[in-house]
Enzyme design. Structure first.
Site: not given
Ligand code: SIN
Length: 303
Positions: A125, A127, A275, A290
């Protein structure tokens, strides 16, 4: 079909990219590429200390050049330190569905453990691409890592676009896609105390090929978590094209796989990357913070 190296016929572009890497001089940080296509390790900055305007400028240029910045051996940032660093790149985005930290609504706690039945971001995805103005970038510090596993994979969507045929590029440049989040977010954060009965979740229409507002380069901008439909096509055509694009963007040569250590940080550009967070470490714990920097409305501009 004859197999071709990724850059055959695109040597000018490959040469330009590799020159750009060599020519990019940073006065206040050191960067070491992790792969030829995406991601650099950054040294020479302590993110718990005041970061100078010159360092912010270098970090912004490094993000534009390399798409994901990795910082090893940082101290654990307090929420205030992480938020104030991220704000140097723009106002912060608040996640439309995740549990809100009482003191800092911009902080998204990433936490999985023995009682978890899902992790965050287990499918490829970008974000919150379901927002009209999806986040520009995301900064994640993992404070506690599992004994093994829990890596994050990042893929370069410029490289995914560049590797398509000219005919496919021309076709896709004319396409728009619907990004939806009901299926992804409804009930998703109930284990974190979120009751979403009265909530509705965002949808947005974005170009399939997005022009990066800083680099001017074209990036593939569909992802298998949020993108459901290519507009103005029959259902079967849209499904077949998305299936192809989702497979194509997962090619390993577009990727870097990051193995976290305690307090490592990744800062990625959502406008040209995707990612996936590996969920391969249950029942171990993985914990981090995050924050995302707000972005603008995606557009496509012909070069
Ligand atoms: C996310 O998709 O923001 C999580 C990434 C992660 O936990 O490595």
């Amino acid at each position: 079909m004859e197999m071709r190296p990724l850059h055959e016929g695109k040597l000018d572009r490959a040469q330009t990219l590799s020159n750009a890497r060599q020519d990019t001089v940073y006065d206040t940080i050191r960067v070491t590429p992790v792969t030829r296509v995406i991601g650099v390790e950054v040294e020479g900055v302590d993110l718990t200390k005041p970061v100078s305007a010159a360092q912010i400028d270098d970090l912004g240029r490094a993000l534009a050049n390399h798409n994901v910045l990795f910082f090893r051996d940082q101290p654990e940032l307090t929420p205030e330190q992480q938020i104030s660093f991220a704000k140097r790149f723009g106002p912060l985005h608040v996640h439309p569905a995740a549990a809100k930290n009482e003191d800092h609504p911009e902080l998204f706690v990433i936490h999985t453990h023995g009682e978890s039945f899902v992790n965050n971001g287990a499918d490829w995805h970008t974000d919150v691409s379901c927002d009209e103005e999806p986040p520009l970038g995301t900064m994640l510090q993992i404070h506690r890592t599992p004994s093994s596993g829990g890596d994050t994979l990042f893929a370069n969507m410029y490289a995914a676009y560049d590797a398509l045929s000219e005919k496919m590029k021309a076709f896709l440049c004319d396409c728009q896609a619907l990004h939806e989040s009901e299926h992804a977010f409804r009930d998703r954060y109930s284990d974190k105390g979120v009751t979403d009965d009265d909530m509705s979740f965002p949808t947005a229409i974005h170009p399939v090929v997005r022009t990066h507002p800083v680099s001017g380069r074209q990036a593939l901008y569909v992802n298998e978590t949020f993108t459901s439909t290519i507009l103005d096509m029959e259902r079967e055509e849209s499904d077949a094209l998305l299936t192809f694009l989702f497979q194509h963007m997962k090619r390993p040569e577009f990727q870097v796989r990051y193995q976290w250590r305690e307090n490592s940080i990744a800062f990625w550009d959502n406008r040209c990357t995707q990612h996936l967070a590996m969920w391969d470490y249950w029942p171990d714990e993985r914990y981090g913070h995050r924050v995302t920097v707000a972005g603008d409305r995606p557009f496509h501009r012909t070069n």
